[in-house]
Design an enzyme around this catalytic site. Structure first.
Site, mmCIF file in Angstrom:
data_model
loop_
_atom_site.group_PDB
_atom_site.id
_atom_site.type_symbol
_atom_site.label_atom_id
_atom_site.label_comp_id
_atom_site.label_asym_id
_atom_site.label_seq_id
_atom_site.Cartn_x
_atom_site.Cartn_y
_atom_site.Cartn_z
ATOM 1 N N GLU A 178 0.857 -1.185 0.000
ATOM 2 C CA GLU A 178 0.000 0.000 0.000
ATOM 3 C C GLU A 178 0.899 1.244 0.000
ATOM 4 O O GLU A 178 1.753 1.399 0.870
ATOM 5 C CB GLU A 178 -0.910 0.042 1.223
ATOM 6 C CG GLU A 178 -1.829 1.252 1.199
ATOM 7 C CD GLU A 178 -2.619 1.429 2.483
ATOM 8 O OE1 GLU A 178 -3.849 1.511 2.418
ATOM 9 O OE2 GLU A 178 -1.993 1.491 3.570
ATOM 10 N N ALA A 236 -2.771 14.604 9.274
ATOM 11 C CA ALA A 236 -3.004 13.185 9.558
ATOM 12 C C ALA A 236 -2.187 12.719 10.767
ATOM 13 O O ALA A 236 -2.675 11.938 11.594
ATOM 14 C CB ALA A 236 -2.661 12.345 8.328
#
Length: 251
Positions: A158, A170
């Protein structure tokens, strides 16, 4: 007596086989990340050398621990076998690429696919379609060929590509809610989204400034080139004597 020894040794042999399989399994994902990081490093050096600009600020990679994988297997009710884990858990290996500007994100995505021939199996564009809390990033599931001693394995990795502002938001969001298992109150969720929107506005503003400065620099370079051309084409122009002497000495 031989029968008893065989019975004792059988579980040990099974354990050794299982240990070898698990070790090989984990190594594949680390090798896939090593391969990707080498490709990214090549990209960085090429950009810096050819374009005097590096769109990649930094990278970060990780392979899930065996404990984390087992927990996810149990949580999702996945059969505990190597093949089932490979099929159903796609984020065992992860690579995060932090870029300067939003446009760099899609540029890097295209290069990973076109120049390095990576197969992209899935794209989740949380930049065009942010999560409800405001999270933005581009997620790619790619297959990386890994060459082992007994054959080639296509390993899923990923890749998350985001800007500095997206990564800042984030990272802090993760710290704020680390190990918080309850639902986020709607008022706090709204504040989170507003903070993410502010980061997005900053991204767009900085990209606009970058684009406008680039145009100014290009125009300046063109003006300088035109001035040099006009100077050289002037019949009365003569090179300084020092430069003429330098040219003769190098012949």
């Amino acid at each position: 007596m031989e029968t008893n020894l065989t019975k004792v040794n059988y579980p040990i042999e099974q354990f050794k086989k299982l240990k070898t399989e698990v070790t090989r399994f984990m190594m594949m994902y680390q090798f896939a990340l090593n391969e990707l990081e080498t490709k990214i490093e090549i990209l960085k050096e090429e950009f810096q050398f050819l374009h005097d600009y590096n769109p990649i600020e930094h990278t970060k990679s990780r392979v899930k621990t065996l404990e984390s994988i087992i927990n996810k297997v149990n949580r999702k009710g996945i059969p505990f076998s190597i093949d089932d884990i490979k099929m159903h858990i796609k984020d065992i290996a992860g690579l995060r690429i932090t870029c300067s500007f939003i446009s760099d994100i899609y540029h890097i995505r295209d290069m990973l696919q076109n120049q390095f021939g990576l197969r992209i199996n899935e794209v989740k564009d949380y930049i065009e379609n942010p999560k409800p809390n405001g999270y933005r990033s581009l997620h790619l599931l790619v297959e990386v060929p890994v060459f082992m001693s007994d054959g080639t394995e296509n390993v899923c990795v990923e890749i998350q590509i985001r800007t500095i502002a997206m990564d800042f938001w984030a990272s802090l969001e993760h710290k704020i809610f680390y190990k918080y298992t309850q639902g986020v109150p709607s008022m706090l969720l709204q504040e989170l989204k507003e903070a993410a929107d502010s980061a997005n506005r900053l991204d767009k503003q900085m990209e606009r400034l970058h684009r406008e400065i680039s145009v100014i620099k290009e125009n300046q370079a063109e003006d300088e080139d035109s001035e040099i051309t006009r100077l050289l084409q002037n019949p009365s122009f003569q090179l300084p004597a020092s430069l003429l002497e330098l040219g003769r000495s190098s012949e």
